[in-house]
Design a protein around this motif. Sequence first.
Motif, mmCIF file in Angstrom:
data_model
loop_
_atom_site.group_PDB
_atom_site.id
_atom_site.type_symbol
_atom_site.label_atom_id
_atom_site.label_comp_id
_atom_site.label_asym_id
_atom_site.label_seq_id
_atom_site.Cartn_x
_atom_site.Cartn_y
_atom_site.Cartn_z
ATOM 1 N N UNK A 175 0.835 -1.205 0.000
ATOM 2 C CA UNK A 175 0.000 0.000 0.000
ATOM 3 C C UNK A 175 0.871 1.258 0.000
ATOM 4 N N UNK A 176 1.914 1.267 0.827
ATOM 5 C CA UNK A 176 2.813 2.418 0.874
ATOM 6 C C UNK A 176 3.503 2.631 -0.469
ATOM 7 N N UNK A 177 3.903 1.527 -1.125
ATOM 8 C CA UNK A 177 4.565 1.634 -2.420
ATOM 9 C C UNK A 177 3.623 2.195 -3.478
ATOM 10 N N UNK A 178 2.386 1.709 -3.509
ATOM 11 C CA UNK A 178 1.407 2.190 -4.492
ATOM 12 C C UNK A 178 1.110 3.669 -4.263
ATOM 13 N N UNK A 179 0.903 4.055 -3.014
ATOM 14 C CA UNK A 179 0.590 5.459 -2.720
ATOM 15 C C UNK A 179 1.760 6.379 -3.070
ATOM 16 N N UNK A 180 2.977 5.902 -2.887
ATOM 17 C CA UNK A 180 4.148 6.734 -3.163
ATOM 18 C C UNK A 180 4.410 6.877 -4.656
ATOM 19 N N UNK A 181 4.020 5.857 -5.449
ATOM 20 C CA UNK A 181 4.432 5.827 -6.854
ATOM 21 C C UNK A 181 3.285 6.025 -7.839
ATOM 22 N N UNK A 182 2.046 5.907 -7.386
ATOM 23 C CA UNK A 182 0.898 6.064 -8.278
ATOM 24 C C UNK A 182 0.218 7.398 -7.951
ATOM 25 N N UNK A 183 0.584 8.430 -8.702
ATOM 26 C CA UNK A 183 0.128 9.788 -8.395
ATOM 27 C C UNK A 183 -1.391 9.906 -8.419
ATOM 28 N N UNK A 224 -6.498 -0.186 -0.146
ATOM 29 C CA UNK A 224 -6.668 -0.940 1.091
ATOM 30 C C UNK A 224 -5.864 -2.236 1.042
ATOM 31 N N UNK A 225 -5.267 -2.590 2.167
ATOM 32 C CA UNK A 225 -4.486 -3.827 2.270
ATOM 33 C C UNK A 225 -5.317 -4.915 2.928
ATOM 34 N N UNK A 226 -5.353 -6.080 2.297
ATOM 35 C CA UNK A 226 -6.001 -7.261 2.875
ATOM 36 C C UNK A 226 -4.979 -8.387 2.836
ATOM 37 N N UNK A 227 -4.513 -8.791 4.004
ATOM 38 C CA UNK A 227 -3.495 -9.837 4.059
ATOM 39 C C UNK A 227 -4.087 -11.196 3.693
ATOM 40 N N UNK A 228 -3.240 -12.046 3.142
ATOM 41 C CA UNK A 228 -3.680 -13.381 2.746
ATOM 42 C C UNK A 228 -4.135 -14.179 3.968
#
Length: 301
Positions: A160-168, A178-182
């Motif tokens: 989630x942090x990676x997507x928010x940082x790189x997907x403007x 949203x993160x949903x763990x396996x």
Amino acid sequence: MLPILFVIFQTGSGANGGVESITQVIEHSPHLQPTIVTQIETPVNDRWVEAGAEVQVWPLPYAIGSAFNGGSLWQRWRRLWSLVATNLRMFSLVRRSGCRVVHHNDPSAFWHTALGAKLAGARVVFNIRDTKPSDDRYGLKWQLAGRLCDRILVLSLAMRQSILARLAAVQATPEKVQAIYSIVDPARFYPLEAGARSQRRQQLGMTADTLALGYVATFNPKKAQLAFIEQAAPALQQAIPNLRIYFIGDCDGAQNPYAQQCLEAAQRLGLKNLEFVGYTPAVADWYPALDLVALASRQEG
């Protein structure tokens, strides 16, 4: 009952973690009234039907995972036209079925149907199962995807942090991601008592003194088996004589060039402590028998 539409494209490999995950969600969600769109016939389709889903197969003129630039001009044209045709078909299906939510289980499914679903008035969910390598940017189509979807689901907070940082496109609306763990099913995955574990290891061909290391993944560059074989396995073989490394997952050298590279590397390096198990539907039998598990994926959650 909640009517929902899942778009799940399959590679045809024996093992596919993303397909298995969403299949188990469907099998354990009796409150859903799912319609599933996929592009090929596999045994998984039968599981969806048994779970009460309506399954529609929309064939594509190319194999999922194949490179766009690798085909002829005609093949590339057919591939582009399939994007238009399937989005139009999805528009019609959403309007006809009344489904208000369309869940896309991978990027290919998203590009082929998300625009049609959105134009028909459905809420669009995009499930992302790995991130791009750090040197690979999220281009225009990903920025458009970020604006188009109503929710992005990822597998971990780190993703989630990676997507928010790189997907403007989603930075102004971070609640979209949203993160949903396996989920781990404790009825299938659990430690064994000493006697049962010894028997399980014997059934799998492990001797009492074997230090068993498992590498559970289909053979794919992002899973990094080749780097592990070339850089880690020789040192491990020298340092731990009783170590045996089990590669558990699809490994068809005749059909998969990357798998063939891995097989050739093991032979070239004279590695005697590797065993290529191949695909097995009984992965849950392996975990309690192993002493260690290695995971070297480059950019997954």
